[in-house]
Design an enzyme around this catalytic site. Structure first.
Site, PDB file in Angstrom:
ATOM      1  N   GLY A  33      34.931  18.235  28.040  1.00  0.00           N
ATOM      2  CA  GLY A  33      34.865  17.508  29.318  1.00  0.00           C
ATOM      3  C   GLY A  33      36.004  16.541  29.567  1.00  0.00           C
ATOM      4  N   SER A  34      37.180  16.817  29.015  1.00  0.00           N
ATOM      5  CA  SER A  34      38.283  15.873  29.254  1.00  0.00           C
ATOM      6  C   SER A  34      38.796  15.962  30.694  1.00  0.00           C
ATOM      7  CB  SER A  34      39.417  16.076  28.240  1.00  0.00           C
ATOM      8  OG  SER A  34      40.093  17.283  28.464  1.00  0.00           O
ATOM      9  N   ASN A  35      38.725  17.123  31.294  1.00  0.00           N
ATOM     10  CA  ASN A  35      39.108  17.220  32.716  1.00  0.00           C
ATOM     11  C   ASN A  35      38.081  16.510  33.593  1.00  0.00           C
ATOM     12  OD1 ASN A  35      41.621  18.906  33.342  1.00  0.00           O
ATOM     13  ND2 ASN A  35      40.642  20.065  31.701  1.00  0.00           N
ATOM     14  N   MET A 111      32.531  27.860  30.342  1.00  0.00           N
ATOM     15  CA  MET A 111      32.993  29.038  29.613  1.00  0.00           C
ATOM     16  C   MET A 111      32.247  30.333  29.940  1.00  0.00           C
ATOM     17  SD  MET A 111      35.543  27.794  28.189  1.00  0.00           S
ATOM     18  CE  MET A 111      36.089  29.063  27.062  1.00  0.00           C
ATOM     19  N   LEU A 113      31.644  33.342  32.768  1.00  0.00           N
ATOM     20  CA  LEU A 113      32.112  33.930  34.024  1.00  0.00           C
ATOM     21  C   LEU A 113      30.964  33.877  35.031  1.00  0.00           C
ATOM     22  CD1 LEU A 113      34.606  35.512  35.064  1.00  0.00           C
ATOM     23  CD2 LEU A 113      33.476  37.590  34.273  1.00  0.00           C
ATOM     24  N   ASN A 129      38.545  26.545  39.657  1.00  0.00           N
ATOM     25  CA  ASN A 129      38.638  26.533  38.193  1.00  0.00           C
ATOM     26  C   ASN A 129      40.042  26.115  37.797  1.00  0.00           C
ATOM     27  OD1 ASN A 129      37.879  27.153  35.443  1.00  0.00           O
ATOM     28  ND2 ASN A 129      39.087  29.025  35.612  1.00  0.00           N
ATOM     29  N   HIS A 131      42.857  26.757  34.778  1.00  0.00           N
ATOM     30  CA  HIS A 131      43.169  27.657  33.664  1.00  0.00           C
ATOM     31  C   HIS A 131      44.458  27.172  32.995  1.00  0.00           C
ATOM     32  CE1 HIS A 131      43.147  31.313  31.340  1.00  0.00           C
ATOM     33  NE2 HIS A 131      44.442  31.432  31.582  1.00  0.00           N
TER      34      HIS A 131
HETATM   35  C1  GRF Z   1      40.868  23.257  29.636  1.00  0.00           C
HETATM   36  O1  GRF Z   1      41.997  23.601  28.896  1.00  0.00           O
HETATM   37  C2  GRF Z   1      40.754  24.110  30.865  1.00  0.00           C
HETATM   38  O2  GRF Z   1      41.982  24.506  31.370  1.00  0.00           O
HETATM   39  C3  GRF Z   1      40.007  25.321  30.370  1.00  0.00           C
HETATM   40  O3  GRF Z   1      39.079  24.811  29.443  1.00  0.00           O
HETATM   41  C4  GRF Z   1      39.589  23.596  28.899  1.00  0.00           C
HETATM   42  C5  GRF Z   1      38.524  22.570  29.111  1.00  0.00           C
HETATM   43  O4  GRF Z   1      38.832  21.358  28.492  1.00  0.00           O
HETATM   44  N1  GRF Z   1      39.389  26.040  31.451  1.00  0.00           N
HETATM   45  P1  GRF Z   1      37.942  20.100  28.799  1.00  0.00           P
HETATM   46  O5  GRF Z   1      36.496  20.488  28.514  1.00  0.00           O
HETATM   47  O6  GRF Z   1      38.146  19.726  30.220  1.00  0.00           O
HETATM   48  O7  GRF Z   1      38.423  19.041  27.854  1.00  0.00           O
END
Ligand code: GRF
Length: 224
Positions: A33-35, A111, A113, A129, A131
């Site tokens: 969940g860093s994003n 993760m 689809l 999304n 990527h």
């Molecule tokens: C990220 O690298 C994103 O691009 C991919 O999964 C990863 C998720 O990282 N889809 P986080 O859970 O947001 O840290």
């Protein structure tokens, strides 16, 4: 479809949205969940005009859940094993998006689809999304390692709409990341992740401000 212009977000319910209103987003995550955190931080800093109205996680031990709790964001857990099929799981996600009045669903390390027709049809061009590669190169899992092992000197990030196919919907934003100096796949992944954290909140903010127009499968950014 080809050549037809669609202002995004486009469903009629959204046509009255003004750029002064934060966009109601759901974040879907499976792990770290860093994003998700980058979006939370950007909202707090006043740089992203969004309200995260719910975190939807498909793993009860996802680290993203703790981040949501720390920030008083409602959490919904949808475990694959609780549903008879992937279609049924996605139908539940659609119900949750409806229930929380979500305008934009943001996949951030989710993760699975998406396969549910009702979900994909109802939220067409409203699910995005991120990527960690420059699509269409290196789709699927471990994209950073794929690029590193291939010997790519430049990789990057892609933010795109989600459709029925894996990492294949219209591309909203891309940014190159130079990984030529990276000694390991982990180092490359770290450098790419920094770009993700900078870009994803900005793209969400641009959505909130109605900056994207879809023409065929080409997404145009409207200035001004
Ligand atoms: C990220 O690298 C994103 O691009 C991919 O999964 C990863 C998720 O990282 N889809 P986080 O859970 O947001 O840290």
């Amino acid at each position: 479809m080809e050549g037809r212009k669609i202002k995004i977000p486009m469903p009629s319910a959204l046509s009255s949205r003004s750029d002064r209103n934060p966009i109601r987003i759901a974040v879907l995550a499976s792990g770290r969940g860093s994003n998700f955190q980058a979006i939370i931080d950007s909202i707090k800093a006043g740089a992203c005009s969004a309200d995260i109205v719910v975190l939807i996680a498909n793993k009860p031990d996802a680290k993203a859940i703790g981040r949501a709790r720390e920030n008083n964001i409602p959490v919904e857990i949808v475990e694959r094993k609780s549903f008879p099929s992937r279609e049924a799981l996605d139908e539940r996600i659609k119900e949750l998006l409806d229930k929380y009045g979500v305008e934009l669903a943001v996949l951030a390390g989710y993760m699975l689809l998406l396969k549910g027709k009702k979900l994909l049809d109802s939220y067409r061009n409203r699910i995005i999304n991120i990527h960690p590669a420059l699509l269409p190169s290196f789709p699927g899992v471990d994209a950073q390692k794929q690029a590193f092992d291939y010997g790519a000197r430049i990789s990057g990030i892609t933010i795109h709409f989600v459709d029925e196919n894996l990492d294949a919907g219209p591309i909203i934003y891309q940014e190159a990341v130079d990984i030529s100096g990276c000694r390991t796949a982990e180092e490359a992944a770290h450098k790419i992740l920094e770009a993700e954290h900078r870009a994803y909140p900005k793209v969400v903010d641009s959505f909130a401000k109605g900056k994207y127009v879809l023409e065929g499968r080409r997404v145009k950014y409207v200035r001004g």
